[in-house]
Design an enzyme around this catalytic site. Structure first.
Site, PDB file in Angstrom:
ATOM      1  N   ASP A 208      32.483  40.834  35.522  1.00 58.47           N
ATOM      2  CA  ASP A 208      33.739  40.150  35.831  1.00 58.47           C
ATOM      3  C   ASP A 208      34.504  39.995  34.515  1.00 58.47           C
ATOM      4  O   ASP A 208      34.070  39.276  33.614  1.00 58.47           O
ATOM      5  CB  ASP A 208      33.438  38.789  36.456  1.00 58.47           C
ATOM      6  CG  ASP A 208      34.689  38.067  36.939  1.00 58.47           C
ATOM      7  OD1 ASP A 208      35.785  38.367  36.440  1.00 58.47           O
ATOM      8  OD2 ASP A 208      34.551  37.172  37.807  1.00 58.47           O
ATOM      9  N   HIS A 209      35.638  40.682  34.408  1.00 59.15           N
ATOM     10  CA  HIS A 209      36.378  40.692  33.148  1.00 59.15           C
ATOM     11  C   HIS A 209      36.988  39.340  32.820  1.00 59.15           C
ATOM     12  O   HIS A 209      37.456  39.112  31.692  1.00 59.15           O
ATOM     13  CB  HIS A 209      37.474  41.764  33.189  1.00 59.15           C
ATOM     14  CG  HIS A 209      37.553  42.584  31.938  1.00 59.15           C
ATOM     15  ND1 HIS A 209      37.483  42.039  30.679  1.00 59.15           N
ATOM     16  CD2 HIS A 209      37.674  43.923  31.747  1.00 59.15           C
ATOM     17  CE1 HIS A 209      37.578  42.978  29.768  1.00 59.15           C
ATOM     18  NE2 HIS A 209      37.691  44.149  30.393  1.00 59.15           N
TER      19      HIS A 209
END
Length: 455
Positions: free
Chosen positions: A425-426
């Site tokens: 998850d950036h």
């Protein structure tokens, strides 16, 4: 004197409000004992057996295979006491009728089936008995029937619980259309909310619904076409993956690693354990490496609370791992993986895998994961860009281990090579952190001594 006890679908935990009947394990007229499994049901989390709280003779079953029942709806009636056999014979006719009643509460019919419910005074008496039994068990006063009936008609539940709907699809449609189910009036039996009720509330109206049906019927099905309902575990997985793709800005990085030394270390560990020891799997070794990597990068053992705009870093690693079963892909969870030895990880993963294959995983064993290990190498593929298991922030993918040419110490050699991928998850981390995590994992695979130095 025999008494007839009515047993309803119990609370199955994890916020589950309904279940689909997979198969009945008892017949009407059969003698059952306390805690004997009555029926196998499938929830959005798992396939579970529901035990009987009474000993006696089954006088009626409510629902057929494929029916979806809400928590609190009747499952069976059981005659208990010295004259149980007499009571069973006296109610045999009503039992047969209870299993044959069908309908969706509408004049046109929608194909939905609700089994075992009458109307009018009979329904009111049955609902009163249900509440009375529940109250006796919970030591709480029952909800007055008139207040309960009024609440159901108004689309609300007297104890603030979930509203009864005909299927999970209806609940999802209401959510997608932004409708509050408690504000709707159900047209089905006992105020059950049908799909048509949601369509009408959304402004589609009966005409639009009929037009949609007519359009569907006008398009002939292709020869051999098979339609599989997205419900139960399959529907839950589909919904979770769709939500992950909608909400999480994910990214993937990958690297090849020489796993020759890791396989040699595994062989040495299994030889030292002997015939009576726990066999160490490659997946267990990868799980041990993951927990060490997360100890170095704790920000990846996290989720995002979108409602509050916060990243939630979690203290324990509850490690999920993908397991393929006849009913589809499931992700059992190893609790507190960071506190387990490699042998303990291997034993627990083997236990959960067997439970997944036999369909005996509990809802608790399928929820609460904080990070996922995905071994798609068992399918004979090298790499993948998987969808994150919402709301987790990371997933390590392990491809097949295959003999490939590899440059080692300046010379070309044949080595056992594996491709590792890390999807993250950036919002939780940047590429530098993700790269550092994956590089540490690859280093441990190539040289297990790195793992020993890290713990």
């Amino acid at each position: 004197m025999a008494a007839v006890k009515e047993f309803t679908l119990p609370d199955l935990g994890e916020g589950l409000t309904e279940a689909e009947i997979v198969r009945w394990l008892v017949e009407v007229g059969e003698v059952v004992t306390v805690d004997q499994p009555l029926v196998e049901v499938e929830t959005a989390k798992a396939v579970v057996e529901v035990p009987c709280p009474y000993g006696g003779v089954v006088t009626a079953r409510f629902g057929a295979q494929g029916d979806t029942l809400s928590v609190g709806r009747p499952l069976v009636t059981v005659a208990v006491g010295a004259d149980a056999g007499v009571a069973a014979a006296a109610t045999a006719g009503s039992a047969e009728g209870a299993e044959s009643v069908q309908g969706d509460g509408s004049a046109e019919g929608s194909g939905n089936v609700l089994v075992g419910y009458g109307t009018g005074a009979a329904t009111a008496r049955r609902r009163s008995r249900i509440k009375a039994v529940s109250a006796a068990v919970d030591h709480a006063p029952p909800v007055p029937p008139e207040r309960e009936a009024a609440a159901v008609r108004g689309g609300t539940h007297p104890d603030g619980g979930p509203v009864a709907v005909i299927s999970p699809l209806v609940r999802r449609l209401a959510r997608e259309k932004g409708l509050d189910l408690r504000a709707l009036t159900g047209s089905g039996p006992d105020g059950l909310i049908m799909r048509a009720d949601v369509d009408r509330a959304a402004g589609a109206g009966a005409g639009t619904t009929r037009a949609a049906v007519a359009t569907t019927e006008a398009r002939p099905a292709a020869e051999g076409e098979v339609r599989v309902p997205l419900r139960g575990i399959l529907g839950a997985v589909a919904e979770k993956l769709s939500r992950s793709r909608r909400e999480i800005p994910d990214a993937t990085c990958w690297v090849d690693a020489d796993a020759t030394e890791l396989l040699a270390a595994r062989a040495a560990m299994n030889a030292a354990a002997g015939d009576g020891g726990t066999r160490i799997s490659v997946l267990a070794l990868m799980a041990r490496i993951v927990t060490a990597a997360l100890a170095r990068h704790p920000e990846l053992n996290a989720s995002v609370d979108t409602a509050r705009g916060e990243i939630v870093r979690l203290p324990a690693v509850h490690l999920g791992f993908a397991a393929q079963t006849e009913r589809g892909l499931v992700v059992p969870v190893v609790r507190d993986a960071q506190a387990r030895t490699t042998a303990q990880l291997s034993a627990e993963m083997a236990r959960l895998t067997e439970a997944a294959r036999t369909g005996t995983l509990t809802p608790a064993e399928l929820t609460g994961g904080t990070f996922t290990l995905n071994n798609y190498g068992v399918f004979g593929v090298d790499g993948s860009t998987p969808i994150l298991n919402h709301p987790e922030a990371g997933m390590l993918g392990v491809g097949r281990i295959a003999a490939k040419p590899w440059v080692r110490q300046g010379e070309l050699a044949v080595r056992q090579v594996v491709q590792l991928s890390f999807t993250f998850d950036h919002r939780v981390c940047d590429g530098g952190t993700a790269g550092g995590f994956l590089r540490f994992v690859a280093d441990c695979v190539q040289d297990p001594a790195v793992l020993l130095a890290a713990v």
